[in-house]
Design an enzyme around this catalytic site. Structure first.
Site, mmCIF file in Angstrom:
data_model
loop_
_atom_site.group_PDB
_atom_site.id
_atom_site.type_symbol
_atom_site.label_atom_id
_atom_site.label_comp_id
_atom_site.label_asym_id
_atom_site.label_seq_id
_atom_site.Cartn_x
_atom_site.Cartn_y
_atom_site.Cartn_z
ATOM 1 N N GLU A 139 1.041 -1.124 -0.051
ATOM 2 C CA GLU A 139 0.083 0.000 -0.086
ATOM 3 C C GLU A 139 0.796 1.177 0.007
ATOM 4 O O GLU A 139 1.950 1.217 0.677
ATOM 5 C CB GLU A 139 -0.817 0.163 1.060
ATOM 6 C CG GLU A 139 -1.667 1.073 1.286
ATOM 7 C CD GLU A 139 -2.636 1.306 2.750
ATOM 8 O OE1 GLU A 139 -3.522 1.995 2.805
ATOM 9 O OE2 GLU A 139 -2.224 0.397 3.656
ATOM 10 N N CYS A 155 -5.620 -2.847 2.923
ATOM 11 C CA CYS A 155 -5.089 -2.700 4.321
ATOM 12 C C CYS A 155 -6.423 -2.920 5.357
ATOM 13 O O CYS A 155 -7.259 -4.175 5.377
ATOM 14 C CB CYS A 155 -4.104 -1.433 4.687
ATOM 15 S SG CYS A 155 -3.499 -1.239 6.150
ATOM 16 N N LYS A 174 -9.417 2.686 -1.993
ATOM 17 C CA LYS A 174 -9.804 2.046 -0.753
ATOM 18 C C LYS A 174 -10.873 2.759 -0.189
ATOM 19 O O LYS A 174 -11.199 3.923 0.059
ATOM 20 C CB LYS A 174 -8.568 2.588 0.124
ATOM 21 C CG LYS A 174 -8.420 1.842 1.611
ATOM 22 C CD LYS A 174 -7.034 2.317 2.343
ATOM 23 C CE LYS A 174 -7.196 1.686 3.784
ATOM 24 N NZ LYS A 174 -6.047 2.169 4.464
#
Length: 262
Positions: A41, A145, A111
């Site tokens: 990430e 994540c 995200k």
């Protein structure tokens, strides 16, 4: 399918160094004969500079595309290029780009769950869509994540028919056990391969865990990283997915009419 996960140690707020280092590591991973290469990430800036973030970020993914599209084509590999801090329409997103062997962008994903305990939502915009794509005929999905904590998100991707989930992360050492357990659980409950690529090293006051992990649909560890920078490679036998879904068919036995998830 041979997959290499690059557990990268990037420098906070230094995109010039990070781009050059990422390219170097991708070339090293390609030498393993990998079909797919992944990065972690926000490798372009680290997670994440509190000052000058917009100035340090990519613009519409232009630099990522200009770097990794030609590189994927040159090396003849698929590249799941982790995620980058990326400015679009005047807002900053945590965006992942995936390239096929021809160097074409086959997926871009923002995200969707921003890590509020570290104030990510104050600097980044929330994504608003799920993404699936194919690499070499394999149906894939991607999360970033904190997303892995949201079982509804991963199950939604599974119901869209993915056999392989990529997780790209900057997961802290403090919660290493959560990292390993969550990825393992998602593999088992959704009966799919999980390739979870984490960063390592230190950014500001945060030490990142490493421990990138590649899992089969039984939750068995194919390869597990340590705490330092390394490239982890494993061969994924996709036939295993069909076998387990035939022997323990949780998708057939679901009772969604009883589930009240809002």
């Amino acid at each position: 399918m041979r997959v290499s996960a690059i557990q990268m140690d990037m420098k906070l707020g230094e995109p010039e160094y990070n781009f050059a280092h990422a390219v170097e590591l991708v070339r090293r991973a390609a030498a393993t004969g990998a079909d797919v290469i992944t990065l972690p990430e926000t490798w372009n800036v680290g997670f994440f500079p509190s000052e000058n973030l917009e100035a340090l970020s990519d613009r519409e993914g232009e630099r990522v595309k200009a770097t990794f599209g030609p590189l994927a084509k040159e090396l003849g590999v698929n590249i799941v290029a982790g995620s980058v801090s990326n400015v679009r329409d005047g807002k900053i997103y945590n965006t992942s780009y995936t390239f096929n062997r021809q160097g074409e962008v086959v997926a871009d994903y923002d995200k969707t769950h921003l890590f509020t305990p570290m104030g990510e939502h104050h600097s980044f915009e929330f994504g608003d869509r799920l993404v699936t794509f194919e690499l070499d005929g394999v149906r894939c999905g991607i999360v970033i994540c904190y997303d892995i904590r949201f079982l509804e998100l991963v199950r939604s991707l599974a119901l869209r028919g993915i056999d392989l989930l990529f997780v790209v992360a900057q997961w802290p050492k403090l919660r290493t056990r959560h990292w390993e357990l969550l990825n393992t659980t998602r593999a088992i409950e959704n009966q799919m391969f999980v390739v979870a690529t984490n960063s390592c090293g230190t950014a500001g006051q945060t030490k990142y865990a490493g421990h990138s992990i590649l899992l089969d649909p039984w939750g068995e560890v194919l390869v597990l990283g340590g705490e330092g920078e390394q490239i982890l490679t494993a061969d994924l036998d996709l036939e295993v997915v069909r076998g387990i879904r035939e022997s323990i068919n949780v998708y057939r036995d679901r009772r969604p009419a009883l589930y009240e998830i809002k």
